[in-house]
Scaffold this active site. Structure first.
Site, PDB file in Angstrom:
ATOM      1  N   SER A  43      26.460 114.591  74.564  1.00 12.80           N
ATOM      2  CA  SER A  43      27.847 114.736  74.991  1.00 12.80           C
ATOM      3  C   SER A  43      27.934 115.339  76.394  1.00 12.80           C
ATOM      4  O   SER A  43      27.364 114.810  77.334  1.00 12.80           O
ATOM      5  CB  SER A  43      28.616 115.560  73.950  1.00 12.80           C
ATOM      6  OG  SER A  43      30.001 115.385  74.108  1.00 12.80           O
ATOM      7  N   ASP A 155      30.048 110.369  69.935  1.00 11.10           N
ATOM      8  CA  ASP A 155      29.465 111.593  70.483  1.00 11.10           C
ATOM      9  C   ASP A 155      28.091 111.913  69.875  1.00 11.10           C
ATOM     10  O   ASP A 155      27.935 111.968  68.659  1.00 11.10           O
ATOM     11  CB  ASP A 155      30.434 112.750  70.204  1.00 11.10           C
ATOM     12  CG  ASP A 155      30.141 113.976  71.022  1.00 11.10           C
ATOM     13  OD1 ASP A 155      29.033 114.523  70.893  1.00 11.10           O
ATOM     14  OD2 ASP A 155      31.025 114.398  71.793  1.00 11.10           O
TER      15      ASP A 155
END
Length: 257
Positions: A43, A155
């Site tokens: 991320s 993510d």
């Protein structure tokens, strides 16, 4: 420091706006001559890591992070699979990394995403930086997922918040992990974005507990009072990243020697 014979790997974790603390950690390591031989990121960790691995000066990265306006990288949409399309941020990453592939960066870089349907980790080590990072930052419910070879990617932090095992796979002798998500927070939950990110943080921390044992050094900036959506607190996050890295500096130097 003189160049160590040990290969040093850096695992940069997810955490939204708190991930700006990664810049502070990198500033201290750079200033103290700690060599970084490879990076893996999930991320926001993949975003900061990729820009650094490209070779950008940390002062430039810090200035960009502090002064960048939200409308430059946010593109809201009518919610279907997410509130933000992610096209603007992908283009920004492409420009910052000069449209490079991961294998062409100055440092070996691995980017972690999550296959939502197969429930497994996807690690990018080749291919366009902008594509891999865009997939890795796809916070479920906020960013639209990325579709790739029949996979639905979100993510990286969903399945591997701090990709320590990926750094191991890159043959690092010393692993420095940076965790920017506090165990508890004093931040008020104000909107749906806070609800989503805080829920993910709780889930990810439970998954993470055992994996942290594999890191030689764990750097944990104190970010309990900063929201993962507070991109207005960038300078403070960077400062706290520096503070946390300084605490671990002697241990890092000892391990490298």
């Amino acid at each position: 420091m003189s160049r160590s014979s040990k290969k040093v790997g850096l695992a940069l974790g997810s955490g939204g706006a708190r991930g700006m603390a990664h810049i502070g950690v990198l500033k201290v390591l750079k200033r103290e001559g700690i060599p970084i031989d490879c990076i893996a990121g999930s991320s926001i960790g993949s975003l900061v890591g990729a820009i650094y691995a490209h070779g950008h000066d940390l002062d430039m990265i810090e200035s960009l992070a502090v002064h960048l306006k939200r409308n430059v990288w946010l593109d809201p949409t009518i919610p279907r699979r997410g509130f933000i399309t992610g096209k603007k941020v992908k283009e920004l990453i492409r420009l910052l990394t000069h449209d490079k592939n991961l294998e062409d960066l100055s440092l070996p870089m691995a980017v972690v995403a999550t296959d939502l349907t197969k429930r497994e980790r996807v690690v990018f080590r080749t291919g366009p930086v902008s594509f891999a990072v865009r997939a890795s930052i796809s916070i479920p419910g906020i960013f639209e997922p990325v579709y790739w070879k029949g996979r639905t990617l979100v993510d990286g932090g969903v399945i591997d918040r701090i990709p320590i095992s990926v750094v191991q796979e890159m043959d690092a002798d010393v692993i420095i992990a940076v965790d920017v998500v506090p165990g508890a927070t004093s931040v008020r939950i104000k909107n749906i974005f806070d609800v989503i990110t805080q829920t993910l943080s709780v889930m990810e921390r439970e998954i993470l507990n055992q994996r942290l044992l594999r890191a030689d050094i764990l750097i944990q900036p104190d970010l309990t009072d900063i929201s993962s959506t507070a991109f207005t607190d960038v300078a403070e996050c960077i400062r706290r990243g520096e503070e946390a890295a300084l605490v671990q500096l002697d241990r890092i130097k000892g391990l490298i020697k």
